[in-house]
Design a protein around this motif. Structure first.
Motif, PDB file in Angstrom:
ATOM      1  N   VAL A 111     -13.653   4.018   7.319  1.00  0.00           N
ATOM      2  CA  VAL A 111     -12.636   2.967   7.413  1.00  0.00           C
ATOM      3  C   VAL A 111     -11.218   3.517   7.280  1.00  0.00           C
ATOM      4  O   VAL A 111     -10.314   3.134   8.014  1.00  0.00           O
ATOM      5  CB  VAL A 111     -12.856   1.901   6.311  1.00  0.00           C
ATOM      6  N   LEU A 112     -11.040   4.453   6.337  1.00  0.00           N
ATOM      7  CA  LEU A 112      -9.700   5.007   6.089  1.00  0.00           C
ATOM      8  C   LEU A 112      -9.597   6.383   6.723  1.00  0.00           C
ATOM      9  O   LEU A 112     -10.564   7.154   6.693  1.00  0.00           O
ATOM     10  CB  LEU A 112      -9.469   5.149   4.578  1.00  0.00           C
ATOM     11  N   SER A 113      -8.425   6.715   7.254  1.00  0.00           N
ATOM     12  CA  SER A 113      -8.239   8.090   7.732  1.00  0.00           C
ATOM     13  C   SER A 113      -7.604   8.902   6.607  1.00  0.00           C
ATOM     14  O   SER A 113      -6.837   8.373   5.791  1.00  0.00           O
ATOM     15  CB  SER A 113      -7.362   8.096   8.982  1.00  0.00           C
ATOM     16  N   CYS A 114      -7.924  10.193   6.579  1.00  0.00           N
ATOM     17  CA  CYS A 114      -7.394  11.046   5.512  1.00  0.00           C
ATOM     18  C   CYS A 114      -5.953  11.450   5.840  1.00  0.00           C
ATOM     19  O   CYS A 114      -5.656  11.861   6.960  1.00  0.00           O
ATOM     20  CB  CYS A 114      -8.284  12.285   5.375  1.00  0.00           C
ATOM     21  N   PRO A 115      -5.041  11.333   4.858  1.00  0.00           N
ATOM     22  CA  PRO A 115      -3.638  11.699   5.126  1.00  0.00           C
ATOM     23  C   PRO A 115      -3.423  13.207   5.266  1.00  0.00           C
ATOM     24  O   PRO A 115      -2.373  13.629   5.747  1.00  0.00           O
ATOM     25  CB  PRO A 115      -2.887  11.158   3.905  1.00  0.00           C
ATOM     26  N   ASN A 116      -4.406  14.003   4.861  1.00  0.00           N
ATOM     27  CA  ASN A 116      -4.281  15.457   4.971  1.00  0.00           C
ATOM     28  C   ASN A 116      -4.648  15.883   6.394  1.00  0.00           C
ATOM     29  O   ASN A 116      -5.804  15.817   6.800  1.00  0.00           O
ATOM     30  CB  ASN A 116      -5.227  16.108   3.946  1.00  0.00           C
ATOM     31  N   ARG A 117      -3.627  16.350   7.125  1.00  0.00           N
ATOM     32  CA  ARG A 117      -3.867  16.670   8.543  1.00  0.00           C
ATOM     33  C   ARG A 117      -4.851  17.806   8.721  1.00  0.00           C
ATOM     34  O   ARG A 117      -5.474  17.956   9.769  1.00  0.00           O
ATOM     35  CB  ARG A 117      -2.540  16.995   9.229  1.00  0.00           C
ATOM     36  N   ASN A 118      -4.980  18.667   7.698  1.00  0.00           N
ATOM     37  CA  ASN A 118      -5.902  19.790   7.817  1.00  0.00           C
ATOM     38  C   ASN A 118      -7.329  19.447   7.392  1.00  0.00           C
ATOM     39  O   ASN A 118      -8.207  20.302   7.432  1.00  0.00           O
ATOM     40  CB  ASN A 118      -5.408  20.970   6.957  1.00  0.00           C
ATOM     41  N   GLU A 131      -8.091  15.124  -1.178  1.00  0.00           N
ATOM     42  CA  GLU A 131      -6.779  14.466  -1.096  1.00  0.00           C
ATOM     43  C   GLU A 131      -6.907  13.054  -1.696  1.00  0.00           C
ATOM     44  O   GLU A 131      -7.895  12.369  -1.475  1.00  0.00           O
ATOM     45  CB  GLU A 131      -6.365  14.367   0.385  1.00  0.00           C
ATOM     46  N   ILE A 132      -5.890  12.667  -2.462  1.00  0.00           N
ATOM     47  CA  ILE A 132      -5.929  11.338  -3.079  1.00  0.00           C
ATOM     48  C   ILE A 132      -4.949  10.402  -2.379  1.00  0.00           C
ATOM     49  O   ILE A 132      -3.805  10.777  -2.105  1.00  0.00           O
ATOM     50  CB  ILE A 132      -5.632  11.440  -4.589  1.00  0.00           C
ATOM     51  N   LEU A 133      -5.429   9.229  -2.079  1.00  0.00           N
ATOM     52  CA  LEU A 133      -4.611   8.209  -1.417  1.00  0.00           C
ATOM     53  C   LEU A 133      -4.453   7.079  -2.422  1.00  0.00           C
ATOM     54  O   LEU A 133      -5.427   6.465  -2.845  1.00  0.00           O
ATOM     55  CB  LEU A 133      -5.373   7.756  -0.164  1.00  0.00           C
ATOM     56  N   ARG A 134      -3.187   6.822  -2.807  1.00  0.00           N
ATOM     57  CA  ARG A 134      -2.969   5.767  -3.819  1.00  0.00           C
ATOM     58  C   ARG A 134      -2.305   4.555  -3.194  1.00  0.00           C
ATOM     59  O   ARG A 134      -2.862   3.488  -3.157  1.00  0.00           O
ATOM     60  CB  ARG A 134      -2.104   6.299  -4.964  1.00  0.00           C
ATOM     61  N   ASP A 135      -1.086   4.752  -2.698  1.00  0.00           N
ATOM     62  CA  ASP A 135      -0.383   3.645  -2.063  1.00  0.00           C
ATOM     63  C   ASP A 135      -0.613   3.753  -0.560  1.00  0.00           C
ATOM     64  O   ASP A 135      -1.274   4.654  -0.097  1.00  0.00           O
ATOM     65  CB  ASP A 135       1.119   3.744  -2.360  1.00  0.00           C
ATOM     66  N   ALA A 185      -2.966   0.601   3.496  1.00  0.00           N
ATOM     67  CA  ALA A 185      -2.967  -0.183   4.728  1.00  0.00           C
ATOM     68  C   ALA A 185      -2.576   0.656   5.942  1.00  0.00           C
ATOM     69  O   ALA A 185      -3.015   0.395   7.059  1.00  0.00           O
ATOM     70  CB  ALA A 185      -2.036  -1.383   4.596  1.00  0.00           C
ATOM     71  N   GLU A 186      -1.765   1.711   5.699  1.00  0.00           N
ATOM     72  CA  GLU A 186      -1.338   2.554   6.829  1.00  0.00           C
ATOM     73  C   GLU A 186      -2.424   3.512   7.276  1.00  0.00           C
ATOM     74  O   GLU A 186      -2.283   4.180   8.290  1.00  0.00           O
ATOM     75  CB  GLU A 186      -0.103   3.374   6.425  1.00  0.00           C
TER      76      GLU A 186
END
Ligand code: CTP
Length: 153
Positions: free
Chosen positions: A107-114, A141-145, A148-149
């Protein structure tokens, strides 16, 4: 409050009322649902309205639309007190409190491009839900805020 001073948002005929959303989070909930106003259906938004239980809450009434489990899973991360009311023919036919899942998969994409989940590999994204955010199972990688993006449904 006297009836003429009370704000009343119309009841809906069929659809979903998402009640007890953490104050200020309704626009993020709309982002999770992919609703941007270009749709045909009506949406009513109440922001920071008084609530006995929460002090202030947001409320969303979405006509003619029900939610998928993955939408509810992500929503629970930003609005843990939310109630999902399913309305059919003006009656609330189902009322559920959201429950944060242990994991959010695909559902969520990881913010870490690598991160390997962002390569062309056939890897489904997978995050473990923690008290204050979600952690990618592949790269930690931790996603906090800004959850939604990173919705990728
Ligand atoms: N609602 C609506 N349209 C309907 C039925 C209900 O917009 N046809 C809204 C109500 O205005 C309320 C929410 O859905 O905001 C839940 O409705 P209901 O269960 O009847 O209200 P409460 O008992 O106050 O809910 P709760 O106990 O969850 O606070």
């Amino acid at each position: 409050m006297s009836p003429d001073r009370e704000l009343r948002v119309s009841k809906i005929r069929n659809g979903t009322v998402i009640d007890h959303i953490t104050g200020g989070q309704s626009l993020n909930v709309l982002a999770i649902l992919g609703i941007d106003g270009s749709e045909e259906f009506s949406v009513s938004i109440g922001m920071n309205v008084p609530s006995d239980r929460l002090g202030h809450k947001d409320i969303l009434k979405v006509e003619g639309r029900e939610l998928s489990q993955s939408e509810v899973d992500v929503l629970s991360l930003i609005a843990p007190e939310a109630t999902i009311n399913i309305v059919r023919d003006y009656e609330v036919v189902e009322k559920n409190r959201v429950e944060p899942p242990a994991e959010v998969v695909g559902v969520l994409s990881c913010p870490n491009r690598n991160c390997i989940s962002n390569d062309d590999e056939p890897v489904e994204t997978r995050f473990t839900v923690m008290a204050d955010g979600v952690r990618c199972d592949y790269c930690s990688e931790i996603l906090r805020d800004r959850l939604a993006e990173h919705i990728d449904v």
